[in-house]
Each structure stands twice: as C-alpha cells, then as structure tokens.
Scaffold this active site. Structure first.
Site, PDB file in Angstrom:
ATOM      1  N   CYS A   2      34.386   4.676 -33.676  1.00  0.00           N
ATOM      2  CA  CYS A   2      34.463   6.222 -34.210  1.00  0.00           C
ATOM      3  C   CYS A   2      32.819   5.892 -34.162  1.00  0.00           C
ATOM      4  CB  CYS A   2      34.806   5.921 -35.850  1.00  0.00           C
ATOM      5  SG  CYS A   2      34.339   6.754 -36.936  1.00  0.00           S
ATOM      6  N   GLU A 104      35.571  13.392 -32.689  1.00  0.00           N
ATOM      7  CA  GLU A 104      35.197  12.640 -31.867  1.00  0.00           C
ATOM      8  C   GLU A 104      35.295  13.625 -30.726  1.00  0.00           C
ATOM      9  OE1 GLU A 104      35.118   9.965 -30.085  1.00  0.00           O
ATOM     10  OE2 GLU A 104      36.109   8.511 -30.912  1.00  0.00           O
TER      11      GLU A 104
END
Length: 221
Positions: A2, A104
């Site tokens: 992340c 992402e």
C-alpha cells in the site's frame, strides 16, 4: 503493498465512525496520501479512543537514522510478529489508519495502470497499523506502518499484495490497550476476512504525490 490512499470524509463522519469524542487537530481531506506525509490514525489510550497524526513510514525507537522510515511504509503481517522491527509493536503499539480508498498500479505490457480501490459496502474503513515513538536529541517523531497480506482473489489481478482492512467489528479489538502476545495478534490478523472490494481506473495524474485534487479520483474514460 500500500503506497497511496485517500481520505475524503468529513471530521464529523470520522468521529462518528470511530467513536472519537474530541476534535481532530488540523484535519484536512486528501486525494493522494503518500509515504512521508502525516496520516490520520486512531489509538486507544486506556480511557478513550483518540485520533491524531502519525508520519507514514515507521522509524523504530532504536533506529539510528530517521531515513529508515522510507523503507518501512508497509510491514508483512505474515512475519511482523517475528521481526525485531515490529515484534514489540505488534504486542502493544497497534493503531487504526483511517482511509476510504487506496491506489494500486496494475502492470500491463506497456505501462502501469493506476486503480482506485474501495470497499463496496461502506465508505470509511481502517488499515491495521503499527506505530512507534523515536527520539534523538531534541527531535521526536511518531510514525507508523501499514500491515499487508497476500492478495485475495479480487486483488490478484492488480497486485500480489494488499493492505489489511479491518472489519468494523474487529477495529476495537485491534487497538485495545492491552499487551498481547505477538503470535496471538498474528493469528488475529490471519483470520480477518476481506470485505468485498471494487476498483476503477484513474489517470496517471495520481502518480505524482504533489497532485492532490479531484482529478486523482476521477474515473478514466
């Protein structure tokens, strides 16, 4: 992993969602939260839950140089309970890192396509995090890291890792101010069931951390 996320909720929405009684100093929304920035986190001090800012990128209390934080924005949940950098934190310095989506980048043959990913059934959520206090001479830092796990079926097509998003009924248990055995908290995380996620493509505008406006989350047409 992340490496970027968003927080667009109002202070009132956050207070209601996480049971925060006091105001949040200097709260601001962000369309593009990046490592090295201050991020909103929730801890329990033994009497009540408190929300405040931690710098994203863990600097352990024993570190000689704060620059280590740039290498420690994430921690692998599978091994955190065994690693010197995280073991004591898993036992007693756990936090919630407040978010409402994360980014992402999906690799294709020609490029990396950024995607915005969010929970399908609720807006606000919390990543499982760890925090620590670092002090050298007169400088004091409070920093954090986001725990990750292997991607679930939904995320595998995008990336092989994903942040741990705690179910609503697990948040208080994660930050309850009682020292726990690291192995027990490891088991706690491994038994967390992932909620349904949704995703859509966004423009490469989000790639630059300096860009922080509605364009970051605009669906790519």
């Amino acid at each position: 992993m992340c490496g970027r996320y968003t927080l667009l909720a109002s202070e009132e929405e956050i207070a209601q969602a996480f049971g925060i009684q006091q105001s949040i100093d200097s709260y601001q929304i962000s369309y593009n939260i990046a490592p090295g920035q201050n991020v909103l986190a929730v801890i329990h001090d033994g009497k009540e839950k408190r929300a405040g800012y931690l710098r994203w990128g863990l600097v352990p209390s024993w570190a000689e140089d704060e620059k280590i934080g740039y290498k420690m924005i994430n921690a692998r949940s599978e091994t955190a309970h065994e690693k010197a950098s995280f073991k004591k934190l898993v036992a007693r310095k756990r936090c919630l890192i407040v978010a409402d989506s994360f980014y992402e980048w999906r690799k294709t043959d020609k490029k990396k396509q950024p995607k915005r990913i969010h929970l399908t059934d609720r807006k606000l959520f919390a990543f499982a995090g760890l925090w620590d206090k670092w002090q050298q001479n007169d400088k004091v830092l409070f920093t954090c890291t986001i725990l990750t796990k292997a991607a679930n079926d939904f995320m595998q097509d995008i990336h092989h890792r994903m942040p741990i998003i705690l179910p609503k009924d697990k948040e208080d248990a994660w930050i309850f101010p009682e020292e726990k055995k690291p192995r027990d908290m490891h088991n706690f995380l491994q038994n967390v069931e992932a909620e349904e996620l949704s995703a859509y493509d966004v423009a490469s505008y989000v790639n630059a951390a300096k860009n922080n406006d509605e364009t970051c989350i605009a669906p790519l047409i």
